[in-house]
Write an enzyme that holds these catalytic residues in place. Structure first.
Site, short mmCIF file in Angstrom:
data_model
loop_
_atom_site.label_atom_id
_atom_site.label_comp_id
_atom_site.label_asym_id
_atom_site.label_seq_id
_atom_site.Cartn_x
_atom_site.Cartn_y
_atom_site.Cartn_z
N GLU A 186 -48.65 -38.52 14.11
CA GLU A 186 -50.09 -38.24 13.94
C GLU A 186 -50.78 -39.17 12.94
O GLU A 186 -51.49 -38.71 12.04
CB GLU A 186 -50.28 -36.77 13.56
N GLU A 292 -43.74 -31.90 22.77
CA GLU A 292 -44.07 -30.57 22.21
C GLU A 292 -44.84 -29.73 23.23
O GLU A 292 -45.88 -29.14 22.92
CB GLU A 292 -44.91 -30.73 20.94
O1 9MR Z 1 -45.01 -25.34 14.91
C1 9MR Z 1 -44.97 -25.88 13.59
C2 9MR Z 1 -45.37 -24.82 12.58
O2 9MR Z 1 -44.40 -23.79 12.57
C3 9MR Z 1 -45.47 -25.44 11.21
O3 9MR Z 1 -45.98 -24.47 10.30
C4 9MR Z 1 -46.38 -26.66 11.23
C5 9MR Z 1 -46.41 -27.37 9.87
O4 9MR Z 1 -45.15 -27.92 9.55
O5 9MR Z 1 -45.95 -27.58 12.20
C6 9MR Z 1 -45.92 -27.06 13.50
O6 9MR Z 1 -45.47 -28.06 14.39
C7 9MR Z 1 -46.35 -29.17 14.56
C8 9MR Z 1 -45.49 -30.39 14.76
O7 9MR Z 1 -44.62 -30.55 13.68
C9 9MR Z 1 -46.36 -31.63 14.94
N1 9MR Z 1 -47.29 -31.45 16.03
C10 9MR Z 1 -48.10 -30.24 15.98
C11 9MR Z 1 -47.18 -29.02 15.84
C12 9MR Z 1 -48.01 -27.75 15.88
O8 9MR Z 1 -48.88 -27.71 14.78
#
Ligand code: 9MR
Length: 389
Positions: A186, A292
Site C-alpha cells: 500500500e 486478500e
Molecule cells: O485484517 C487485518 C486486521 O485484522 C488488522 O487489524 C489490520 C491492521 O493490521 O490489517 C488487516 O489486514 C489488512 C492487510 O494487512 C492489508 N490489506 C488490508 C487488510 C484489511 O484491512
C-alpha cells in the site's frame, strides 16, 4: 483438530517442497510479456455464466486438489488454534497460508532491538504440517509499523539502517521456507496514482521501495517478491500509478517479481474493469497474486468505521449473485493471467463469522465463502466451479 508441529527448525536450509512443483516455473516466467485480448474473454465469460456445466465427479476433493494454482486462506495462529472446524477446512482446502497479522512488523519487532519469532515460527510449523506454502505479509507497510520505528523517521539514515537490518534478519531467518513476501504494501494513496506520503516515503523518498526489494532479494534470492495494494482492480488511475512505479523499479533493475491485487471487492465493481486491470497487471510479466479476496454487498469509504449499510439482510438471490461473482473472478484469473504467472488466489478470512469486514468497517455483511454457521455458500460453489470447469 490439534495443530501438529514438526520438529524441523525454521532455520533448516530445506526449501519447503515446491508443493505443486511450480516454483521454478513461476520465477522463470516473471520476465515474459503476454498480450491478452480482454474483449473475447469477456464475451466468453458472459457465455459461461449461464452455461450448463457438467457435474463435478470429485466433489469430496479439497479446493487445493482441484485448483490449477495455489489457493490460500489468511489466518492467525490464535485463530487456527481456536476453531477446529475452520482449521479442518483450512487444511483440506488450502495449499497456501498467509498470516493475517502475525507476521507484520508490529508483531515481529514490537520494541527496539527485539525480534519475536514465536508466531511466525508457529505459522511455518502449521504450513509445514499441512503441506502448505507460507506467504509472508508484509515487510514494509505504514499501518504495520510499530510506534518506535515511526520515531526513527526523524533520522533517515537510522531508518534506512533499521529497514536493512529488519529485512535482512527476518527474510534471512526464513530463507527457503517463506515462498514469497509482500515486500511493500500500500505505497500508493487510497485514491489515484500518487505515492502515499507515509513516514517511509517522507524520510527516504520513493527509493524506500527499491531499497526494500533489494534487501529482501539479498536475504533470499529465490523468494518471490511482491508489491501489494488495494482498489487497483477498480481505480484505474491508481492502477496506472502502480504500473508506472513497477516500470520505474524494473528499469532500475530492482528485483521485484510479483504484483498483489488485494481484491477486497464489492458486488458492483464491473467485471470489465477487473478484467482490464488484471490484463494490465499481467503485462508486467510479474507473478500475479489475488492476495486478500473477499466480496461485500455494502459500501465503505476505505476508512476504519466507514461502512455504509445498504443491505441489512441477505437473500438467497443475493448469495447466488455473489456465487456468480466469485465464479467470474476465478474464471477471469484463469483466463487473463497466463498460467506461469498465476501465483494463486488467497481469501482474506474465509467465513462470514470471522471476517474482518464487519468489525473494521462497522458493517453487517457476508463477504466470504462460508456462512456464519461455517457452511459453504454459493460463493464457495461458484469459486469451485471456475476451478473445475
Ligand atoms: O485484517 C487485518 C486486521 O485484522 C488488522 O487489524 C489490520 C491492521 O493490521 O490489517 C488487516 O489486514 C489488512 C492487510 O494487512 C492489508 N490489506 C488490508 C487488510 C484489511 O484491512
Amino acid at each position: 483438530m490439534p495443530l501438529i508441529f514438526l520438529s524441523r527448525s525454521p532455520l533448516s536450509p530445506t526449501r519447503l517442497p515446491a508443493k505443486d512443483g511450480r516454483s521454478d516455473l513461476r520465477r522463470a516466467a516473471s520476465q515474459v510479456f503476454y498480450p491478452v485480448l480482454a474483449l473475447p474473454l469477456l464475451l466468453f465469460l458472459g457465455g459461461c455464466a449461464d452455461a450448463v456445466t457438467a457435474p463435478e465427479t470429485n466433489e469430496s476433493a479439497g479446493l487445493r486438489e482441484v485448483a490449477p494454482f495455489p489457493v490460500g486462506g489468511a489466518a492467525n495462529v490464535r485463530f487456527l488454534n481456536r476453531d477446529s472446524t475452520l482449521t479442518a477446512f483450512h487444511g483440506q482446502h488450502f495449499s497456501s497460508i498467509t498470516a493475517t497479522n502475525d507476521m507484520k512488523m508490529y508483531a515481529i519487532s514490537p520494541e527496539p532491538d527485539t525480534f519475536v519469532w514465536e508466531h511466525a515460527d508457529a505459522m511455518l510449523a502449521y504450513a509445514d504440517a499441512n503441506d502448505q506454502r507460507l506467504f509472508g505479509h508484509a515487510l514494509i507497510w505504514h499501518s504495520g509499523t510499530p510506534p518506535w520505528v515511526s520515531e526513527l523517521a526523524a533520522d533517515p539514515v537510522a531508518l534506512d539502517s533499521f529497514m536493512q537490518h529488519y529485512i535482512t534478519t527476518y527474510v534471512g531467518r526464513y530463507r527457503g521456507q517463506v515462498d514469497g513476501w509482500d515486500v511493500v504494501n500500500e505505497a500508493m494513496e487510497t485514491v489515484g496514482g500518487a505515492y502515499r506520503e507515509t513516514m517511509w516515503y517522507n524520510a527516504l523518498g520513493k527509493d524506500y521501495l527499491a531499497k526494500a526489494f533489494t534487501y529482501a532479494h539479498a536475504a533470499d534470492p529465490d523468494a518471490v517478491l511482491f508489491y501489494n495494494d488495494f482498489n487497483i482492480e477498480r481505480d484505474t488511475a491508481k492502477l496506472h500509478g502502480v504500473l508506472r512505479m513497477i516500470e520505474d523499479l524494473q528499469a532500475q533493475g530492482v528485483p521485484i517479481s510479483g504484483l498483489g491485487f488485494q481484491m477486497h471487492l464489492r458486488m458492483d465493481i464491473p467485471d470489465e474493469t477487473i478484467a482490464y486491470c488484471l490484463k494490465r497487471g499481467a503485462e508486467t510479466g510479474l507473478q500475479i497474486h489475488l492476495s486478500e479476496v473477499d466480496i461485500i454487498f455494502n459500501k465503505h469509504d476505505d476508512t476504519q468505521g466507514g461502512g455504509v449499510q445498504l443491505y441489512d439482510e441477505v437473500t438467497e438471490e443475493m448469495l447466488a449473485e455473489q456465487g456468480e461473482k466469485y465464479y467470474r473472478l476465478a474464471k477471469m484469473y484463469r483466463e487473463i493471467v497466463p498460467p506461469a504467472q498465476q501465483y494463486g488466489i488467497t481469501f482474506w478470512g474465509f467465513s462470514d463469522r470471522y471476517s474482518w469486514i464487519n468489525g473494521f468497517f462497522k458493517l453487517k455483511d457476508w463477504p466470504t465463502i462460508l456462512d456464519r454457521d461455517l457452511q459453504p455458500k454459493p460463493a464457495y460453489y461458484g469459486f469451485r466451479r471456475a476451478l473445475t470447469e
